[in-house]
Write a protein that holds these residues in place. Structure first.
Motif, mmCIF file in Angstrom:
data_model
loop_
_atom_site.group_PDB
_atom_site.id
_atom_site.type_symbol
_atom_site.label_atom_id
_atom_site.label_comp_id
_atom_site.label_asym_id
_atom_site.label_seq_id
_atom_site.Cartn_x
_atom_site.Cartn_y
_atom_site.Cartn_z
ATOM 1 N N ARG A 190 0.827 -1.210 0.000
ATOM 2 C CA ARG A 190 0.000 0.000 0.000
ATOM 3 C C ARG A 190 0.857 1.254 0.000
ATOM 4 O O ARG A 190 0.588 2.207 -0.744
ATOM 5 C CB ARG A 190 -0.940 -0.014 1.203
ATOM 6 N N ARG A 191 1.905 1.270 0.825
ATOM 7 C CA ARG A 191 2.792 2.431 0.876
ATOM 8 C C ARG A 191 3.432 2.690 -0.489
ATOM 9 O O ARG A 191 3.534 3.835 -0.943
ATOM 10 C CB ARG A 191 3.889 2.212 1.913
ATOM 11 N N LEU A 192 3.889 1.630 -1.119
ATOM 12 C CA LEU A 192 4.576 1.792 -2.388
ATOM 13 C C LEU A 192 3.612 2.150 -3.520
ATOM 14 O O LEU A 192 3.972 2.881 -4.445
ATOM 15 C CB LEU A 192 5.360 0.529 -2.723
ATOM 16 N N ALA A 193 2.388 1.649 -3.449
ATOM 17 C CA ALA A 193 1.386 2.047 -4.446
ATOM 18 C C ALA A 193 1.152 3.551 -4.397
ATOM 19 O O ALA A 193 0.993 4.213 -5.435
ATOM 20 C CB ALA A 193 0.084 1.288 -4.218
ATOM 21 N N GLU A 194 1.159 4.115 -3.203
ATOM 22 C CA GLU A 194 0.983 5.556 -3.051
ATOM 23 C C GLU A 194 2.133 6.334 -3.686
ATOM 24 O O GLU A 194 1.951 7.494 -4.087
ATOM 25 C CB GLU A 194 0.881 5.911 -1.568
ATOM 26 N N LEU A 195 3.308 5.687 -3.783
ATOM 27 C CA LEU A 195 4.474 6.333 -4.384
ATOM 28 C C LEU A 195 4.638 5.979 -5.859
ATOM 29 O O LEU A 195 5.641 6.360 -6.473
ATOM 30 C CB LEU A 195 5.741 5.934 -3.614
ATOM 31 N N GLY A 196 3.669 5.252 -6.411
ATOM 32 C CA GLY A 196 3.707 4.950 -7.837
ATOM 33 C C GLY A 196 4.455 3.684 -8.209
ATOM 34 O O GLY A 196 5.008 3.591 -9.311
#
Length: 232
Positions: free
Chosen positions: A205-211
């Motif tokens: 989830r964290r990395l999805a927020e960063l693209g």
């Protein structure tokens, strides 16, 4: 220096002084020996990660961040067309050179929070590094990884799950939500380091927020691992 800079400076000193005993942790020797059953589970989890890295098929120009004593450099180098291995500790780099002995590997001594890639790579690999990146540097670190990759570049990462049996017998895990851990060396000297534990879904989830597009997994007990690439 501010508090984070002081903490990271102490963390860097810890890994320099730990270099000669680092492999004891991976091979479950001395203070890291938790008995035959726990050790067997550790090595079974490690075998799962090694198999996943094989399926990932790292190839081309490979970058390894926080390469340490070469435990993973030795797996990556034979598969790479070229390889760059970066670490802040000259002691770790010397042990890595002794283990790997491969002229295709270029070694760079640099603090990863300051280092900037001067070229692009097909694969970026890092093991047991992300857990030492403080929240304040998390997004910037992943932007740096993005800058280091070719348009089709990929990441393979490996890190620690939260387990009382992962570290030395005289270490205690920080409380949930506390990201600073007290570590001791065999000589009794003590250091505070950043240590953050991720669950796959939380990190995804964290990395999805960063693209980033990710596929992360947790072994039965000890490790989180998987791959990532910039989302389309």
């Amino acid at each position: 220096m501010n508090d984070i800079e002081n903490l990271l400076a102490g963390q860097a000193r810890y890994y320099r002084e730990r270099a000669e005993e680092y492999d004891d942790w991976w091979f479950r020797r001395g203070r890291y020996d938790h008995g035959p059953d726990a050790n067997a589970r550790w090595f079974a989890d490690a075998a799962e990660v090694k198999a996943a890295l094989g399926r990932f098929e790292p190839a081309g120009d490979v970058l390894e961040l926080a390469c340490g004593t070469g435990l993973w450099t030795a797996h990556l180098a034979p598969l790479a067309g070229s390889m760059t291995a970066v670490d802040a500790s000259p002691e770790m780099l010397e042990l890595n050179r002794q283990r790997v002995v491969d002229q295709r590997v270029e070694y760079i001594e640099a603090d990863l929070f300051d280092w900037e890639p001067d070229r692009r790579y097909d694969v970026c690999f890092f093991s047991f590094w992300l857990s030492h990146v403080p929240e304040e540097r998390f997004a910037a670190f992943w932007e740096k990884v993005r800058r280091a990759l070719t348009p089709e570049g990929r990441v393979f990462l490996l890190d620690s799950s939260r387990s009382d049996l992962a570290s030395a017998i005289d270490h205690e895990l920080p409380d949930e939500g506390d990201h600073v851990m007290l570590r001791r060396l065999a000589n009794g000297s003590e250091f505070q380091i950043v240590k953050r534990f991720y669950e796959p879904h939380t990190l995804e989830r964290r990395l999805a927020e960063l693209g980033w597009s990710t596929e992360l997994h947790r072994t039965n007990e000890f490790f989180v691992y998987g791959q990532a690439k910039p989302a389309d």
